[in-house]
Design a protein around this motif. Structure first.
Motif, PDB file in Angstrom:
ATOM      1  N   MET A  93       0.848  -1.185   0.000  1.00 48.06           N
ATOM      2  CA  MET A  93       0.000   0.000   0.000  1.00 48.06           C
ATOM      3  C   MET A  93       0.885   1.237   0.000  1.00 48.06           C
ATOM      4  SD  MET A  93      -2.814   1.400   2.780  1.00 48.06           S
ATOM      5  CE  MET A  93      -1.529   1.878   3.967  1.00 48.06           C
ATOM      6  N   LYS A  94       0.657   2.148  -0.948  1.00 46.75           N
ATOM      7  CA  LYS A  94       1.408   3.400  -1.011  1.00 46.75           C
ATOM      8  C   LYS A  94       0.426   4.566  -1.006  1.00 46.75           C
ATOM      9  CE  LYS A  94       5.468   1.492  -3.350  1.00 46.75           C
ATOM     10  NZ  LYS A  94       6.359   1.721  -2.192  1.00 46.75           N
ATOM     11  N   VAL A  95       0.755   5.607  -0.248  1.00 45.93           N
ATOM     12  CA  VAL A  95      -0.132   6.754  -0.078  1.00 45.93           C
ATOM     13  C   VAL A  95       0.358   7.899  -0.959  1.00 45.93           C
ATOM     14  CG1 VAL A  95      -1.177   8.320   1.609  1.00 45.93           C
ATOM     15  CG2 VAL A  95      -0.525   6.009   2.298  1.00 45.93           C
ATOM     16  N   SER A  96      -0.574   8.603  -1.605  1.00 38.40           N
ATOM     17  CA  SER A  96      -0.216   9.736  -2.461  1.00 38.40           C
ATOM     18  C   SER A  96       0.374  10.867  -1.619  1.00 38.40           C
ATOM     19  CB  SER A  96      -1.442  10.233  -3.215  1.00 38.40           C
ATOM     20  OG  SER A  96      -2.404  10.784  -2.331  1.00 38.40           O
ATOM     21  N   PRO A  97       1.145  11.782  -2.246  1.00 33.25           N
ATOM     22  CA  PRO A  97       1.826  12.842  -1.478  1.00 33.25           C
ATOM     23  C   PRO A  97       0.898  13.642  -0.567  1.00 33.25           C
ATOM     24  CG  PRO A  97       2.685  12.776  -3.710  1.00 33.25           C
ATOM     25  CD  PRO A  97       1.531  11.807  -3.671  1.00 33.25           C
ATOM     26  N   LYS A  98      -0.286  14.010  -1.064  1.00 30.83           N
ATOM     27  CA  LYS A  98      -1.212  14.802  -0.252  1.00 30.83           C
ATOM     28  C   LYS A  98      -2.245  13.935   0.455  1.00 30.83           C
ATOM     29  CE  LYS A  98      -0.757  19.115  -2.830  1.00 30.83           C
ATOM     30  NZ  LYS A  98      -1.471  20.177  -3.614  1.00 30.83           N
ATOM     31  N   ARG A  99      -2.032  12.636   0.426  1.00 27.84           N
ATOM     32  CA  ARG A  99      -2.853  11.679   1.168  1.00 27.84           C
ATOM     33  C   ARG A  99      -4.324  11.731   0.769  1.00 27.84           C
ATOM     34  NH1 ARG A  99       0.004  11.290   7.065  1.00 27.84           N
ATOM     35  NH2 ARG A  99       2.130  11.355   6.282  1.00 27.84           N
ATOM     36  N   GLN A 100      -4.537  11.830  -0.546  1.00 26.90           N
ATOM     37  CA  GLN A 100      -5.899  11.828  -1.066  1.00 26.90           C
ATOM     38  C   GLN A 100      -6.332  10.440  -1.519  1.00 26.90           C
ATOM     39  OE1 GLN A 100      -5.471  14.748  -4.176  1.00 26.90           O
ATOM     40  NE2 GLN A 100      -5.955  16.453  -2.816  1.00 26.90           N
ATOM     41  N   TRP A 101      -5.375   9.594  -1.883  1.00 25.95           N
ATOM     42  CA  TRP A 101      -5.683   8.241  -2.325  1.00 25.95           C
ATOM     43  C   TRP A 101      -4.527   7.311  -1.972  1.00 25.95           C
ATOM     44  CZ3 TRP A 101      -1.742   7.114  -5.618  1.00 25.95           C
ATOM     45  CH2 TRP A 101      -1.189   8.155  -6.378  1.00 25.95           C
ATOM     46  N   VAL A 102      -4.789   6.020  -2.088  1.00 27.01           N
ATOM     47  CA  VAL A 102      -3.758   5.016  -1.849  1.00 27.01           C
ATOM     48  C   VAL A 102      -3.687   4.102  -3.064  1.00 27.01           C
ATOM     49  CG1 VAL A 102      -3.977   5.058   0.666  1.00 27.01           C
ATOM     50  CG2 VAL A 102      -5.359   3.461  -0.677  1.00 27.01           C
ATOM     51  N   LEU A 103      -2.490   3.594  -3.315  1.00 22.90           N
ATOM     52  CA  LEU A 103      -2.259   2.632  -4.389  1.00 22.90           C
ATOM     53  C   LEU A 103      -2.098   1.268  -3.744  1.00 22.90           C
ATOM     54  CD1 LEU A 103      -1.691   2.062  -7.421  1.00 22.90           C
ATOM     55  CD2 LEU A 103       0.733   2.493  -6.920  1.00 22.90           C
ATOM     56  N   LEU A 104      -3.022   0.359  -4.040  1.00 20.88           N
ATOM     57  CA  LEU A 104      -3.008  -0.981  -3.457  1.00 20.88           C
ATOM     58  C   LEU A 104      -2.503  -1.973  -4.493  1.00 20.88           C
ATOM     59  CD1 LEU A 104      -6.489  -0.991  -1.664  1.00 20.88           C
ATOM     60  CD2 LEU A 104      -4.264  -0.356  -0.717  1.00 20.88           C
ATOM     61  N   TYR A 105      -1.621  -2.875  -4.059  1.00 19.33           N
ATOM     62  CA  TYR A 105      -1.070  -3.903  -4.940  1.00 19.33           C
ATOM     63  C   TYR A 105      -1.471  -5.268  -4.419  1.00 19.33           C
ATOM     64  CZ  TYR A 105       2.374  -6.788  -7.383  1.00 19.33           C
ATOM     65  OH  TYR A 105       2.978  -7.749  -8.148  1.00 19.33           O
ATOM     66  N   PHE A 106      -2.143  -6.059  -5.286  1.00 23.73           N
ATOM     67  CA  PHE A 106      -2.649  -7.370  -4.889  1.00 23.73           C
ATOM     68  C   PHE A 106      -1.790  -8.517  -5.419  1.00 23.73           C
ATOM     69  CE2 PHE A 106      -6.309  -4.480  -5.390  1.00 23.73           C
ATOM     70  CZ  PHE A 106      -6.761  -4.462  -4.079  1.00 23.73           C
ATOM     71  N   GLY A 107      -0.694  -8.184  -6.124  1.00 22.21           N
ATOM     72  CA  GLY A 107       0.135  -9.214  -6.731  1.00 22.21           C
ATOM     73  C   GLY A 107      -0.222  -9.415  -8.194  1.00 22.21           C
ATOM     74  N   ASP A 108       0.724 -10.011  -8.961  1.00 26.89           N
ATOM     75  CA  ASP A 108       0.500 -10.310 -10.377  1.00 26.89           C
ATOM     76  C   ASP A 108       0.119  -9.063 -11.177  1.00 26.89           C
ATOM     77  OD1 ASP A 108       1.038 -13.032  -9.937  1.00 26.89           O
ATOM     78  OD2 ASP A 108      -1.057 -13.425  -9.415  1.00 26.89           O
ATOM     79  N   ALA A 109       0.788  -7.949 -10.916  1.00 29.69           N
ATOM     80  CA  ALA A 109       0.584  -6.684 -11.635  1.00 29.69           C
ATOM     81  C   ALA A 109      -0.831  -6.136 -11.485  1.00 29.69           C
ATOM     82  CB  ALA A 109       0.944  -6.836 -13.110  1.00 29.69           C
ATOM     83  N   ASP A 110      -1.554  -6.551 -10.457  1.00 29.96           N
ATOM     84  CA  ASP A 110      -2.931  -6.107 -10.226  1.00 29.96           C
ATOM     85  C   ASP A 110      -2.928  -4.979  -9.193  1.00 29.96           C
ATOM     86  OD1 ASP A 110      -5.650  -5.831  -9.995  1.00 29.96           O
ATOM     87  OD2 ASP A 110      -5.982  -7.731  -8.957  1.00 29.96           O
ATOM     88  N   TYR A 111      -3.266  -3.762  -9.638  1.00 30.27           N
ATOM     89  CA  TYR A 111      -3.271  -2.579  -8.779  1.00 30.27           C
ATOM     90  C   TYR A 111      -4.653  -1.930  -8.782  1.00 30.27           C
ATOM     91  CZ  TYR A 111       1.878  -2.494  -8.768  1.00 30.27           C
ATOM     92  OH  TYR A 111       3.210  -2.789  -8.607  1.00 30.27           O
ATOM     93  N   THR A 112      -4.945  -1.202  -7.709  1.00 35.07           N
ATOM     94  CA  THR A 112      -6.158  -0.395  -7.608  1.00 35.07           C
ATOM     95  C   THR A 112      -5.813   0.908  -6.899  1.00 35.07           C
ATOM     96  OG1 THR A 112      -7.789  -2.196  -7.629  1.00 35.07           O
ATOM     97  CG2 THR A 112      -8.402  -0.198  -6.469  1.00 35.07           C
ATOM     98  N   VAL A 113      -6.383   2.011  -7.393  1.00 33.35           N
ATOM     99  CA  VAL A 113      -6.274   3.294  -6.707  1.00 33.35           C
ATOM    100  C   VAL A 113      -7.579   3.494  -5.942  1.00 33.35           C
ATOM    101  CG1 VAL A 113      -5.961   5.785  -6.954  1.00 33.35           C
ATOM    102  CG2 VAL A 113      -4.791   4.221  -8.520  1.00 33.35           C
ATOM    103  N   ALA A 114      -7.474   3.734  -4.657  1.00 28.56           N
ATOM    104  CA  ALA A 114      -8.656   3.892  -3.813  1.00 28.56           C
ATOM    105  C   ALA A 114      -8.562   5.180  -3.012  1.00 28.56           C
ATOM    106  CB  ALA A 114      -8.799   2.694  -2.865  1.00 28.56           C
ATOM    107  N   SER A 115      -9.706   5.789  -2.757  1.00 25.23           N
ATOM    108  CA  SER A 115      -9.734   7.013  -1.959  1.00 25.23           C
ATOM    109  C   SER A 115      -9.348   6.716  -0.522  1.00 25.23           C
ATOM    110  CB  SER A 115     -11.134   7.636  -2.005  1.00 25.23           C
ATOM    111  OG  SER A 115     -12.074   6.742  -1.436  1.00 25.23           O
ATOM    112  N   VAL A 116      -8.704   7.678   0.131  1.00 24.67           N
ATOM    113  CA  VAL A 116      -8.334   7.489   1.537  1.00 24.67           C
ATOM    114  C   VAL A 116      -9.588   7.330   2.383  1.00 24.67           C
ATOM    115  CG1 VAL A 116      -7.319   8.641   3.536  1.00 24.67           C
ATOM    116  CG2 VAL A 116      -6.103   8.639   1.378  1.00 24.67           C
ATOM    117  N   ASP A 117     -10.622   8.067   2.024  1.00 26.28           N
ATOM    118  CA  ASP A 117     -11.889   7.970   2.745  1.00 26.28           C
ATOM    119  C   ASP A 117     -12.620   6.690   2.355  1.00 26.28           C
ATOM    120  OD1 ASP A 117     -14.140   8.568   4.245  1.00 26.28           O
ATOM    121  OD2 ASP A 117     -15.038   9.781   2.652  1.00 26.28           O
ATOM    122  N   ARG A 118     -12.682   5.740   3.251  1.00 28.06           N
ATOM    123  CA  ARG A 118     -13.401   4.478   3.088  1.00 28.06           C
ATOM    124  C   ARG A 118     -12.788   3.552   2.035  1.00 28.06           C
ATOM    125  NH1 ARG A 118     -19.851   6.103   3.567  1.00 28.06           N
ATOM    126  NH2 ARG A 118     -19.684   7.205   5.564  1.00 28.06           N
TER     127      ARG A 118
END
Length: 230
Positions: A93-118
């Motif tokens: 899990m990596k957080v954006s500089p201004k902490r507006q979203w996170v980058l989630l990595y599930f393995g096998d090149a599968d990523y999702t960008v999700a909002s910090v809120d919920r």
């Protein structure tokens, strides 16, 4: 009859006036052409971190038990916000500089960008480039608050006959592809690699989000800079 004749004359005058006004205004203006943004990756001297870096505020979320079926994300109070998908894990899990979203990595090149809120999903970066056909999956990293930078490797074409599996896997790739993904528009743009960047390479980041070029040739790491032009 006189009334009907008068109304006909008024209608004709109105049509004539509208036609004259449209002719004066001319054709509707055409929208400006969409400008294609071009990116170029250049190598710059790597900036060494200060010996005593300032303390950073802890991130608003924390990944617990990564790379396991029990992986989940909690908030500052320890409340569970999101669990790993069924049969999968959350590796990173990596957080954006201004902490507006996170980058989630599930393995096998599968990523999702999700909002910090919920942790609601807001973007899904591509898994691998459209070309070349043998390119590996992407490794995505936050570039800034609006974009990700990702790289994929082009496997070696050297013959593997007579090599062990580990030796074949250890052959350096023949090249590296770099792309930039814009979260808001779901657009991906290829990045031109400057001659200052030794091919092939990987891109890494530190705990502060600083990006670096890691050459596979054994050379020391470089910093990186993205040049942008329309």
């Amino acid at each position: 009859m006189k009334l009907l004749h008068s109304l006909t004359l008024v209608a004709a005058l109105l049509v004539s006036a509208c036609t004259s006004e449209l002719a004066t205004a001319g054709p509707a203006p055409t929208p400006p052409e969409t400008q294609v943004v071009r990116y170029r990756l250049v190598a710059v001297p790597l900036v060494e971190p200060p010996p005593h870096p300032p303390k950073r505020e802890p991130p608003p979320l924390r990944l617990v038990a990564p790379n396991s079926s029990r992986a989940h994300i909690v908030d500052k109070g320890g409340n569970e916000i999101r669990r790993a998908p069924k049969g999968r894990s959350i590796a990173e899990m990596k957080v954006s500089p201004k902490r507006q979203w996170v980058l989630l990595y599930f393995g096998d090149a599968d990523y999702t960008v999700a909002s910090v809120d919920r942790l609601k999903d807001i973007a899904k970066p591509p898994i691998q480039p459209a070309a070349a056909a043998d390119a590996t999956g992407f490794r995505w990293l936050p570039l800034d608050d609006d974009r990700l930078i990702g790289y994929a490797q082009l496997p070696s074409l050297k013959p593997t006959k007579g090599l062990t599996a580990s030796e074949a896997d250890g052959l350096p790739p023949r090249g590296t592809l770099v792309y930039i993904y814009t979260i808001a528009t779901d657009a991906m743009s290829p990045v031109e690699i400057d001659e200052s960047v030794p091919q092939p390479f990987s891109i890494s980041d530190d705990s502060y989000g600083n990006l670096a070029i890691e050459p596979h040739s054994g050379l020391a790491a470089f910093g990186l800079k993205i040049l942008q032009s329309p």
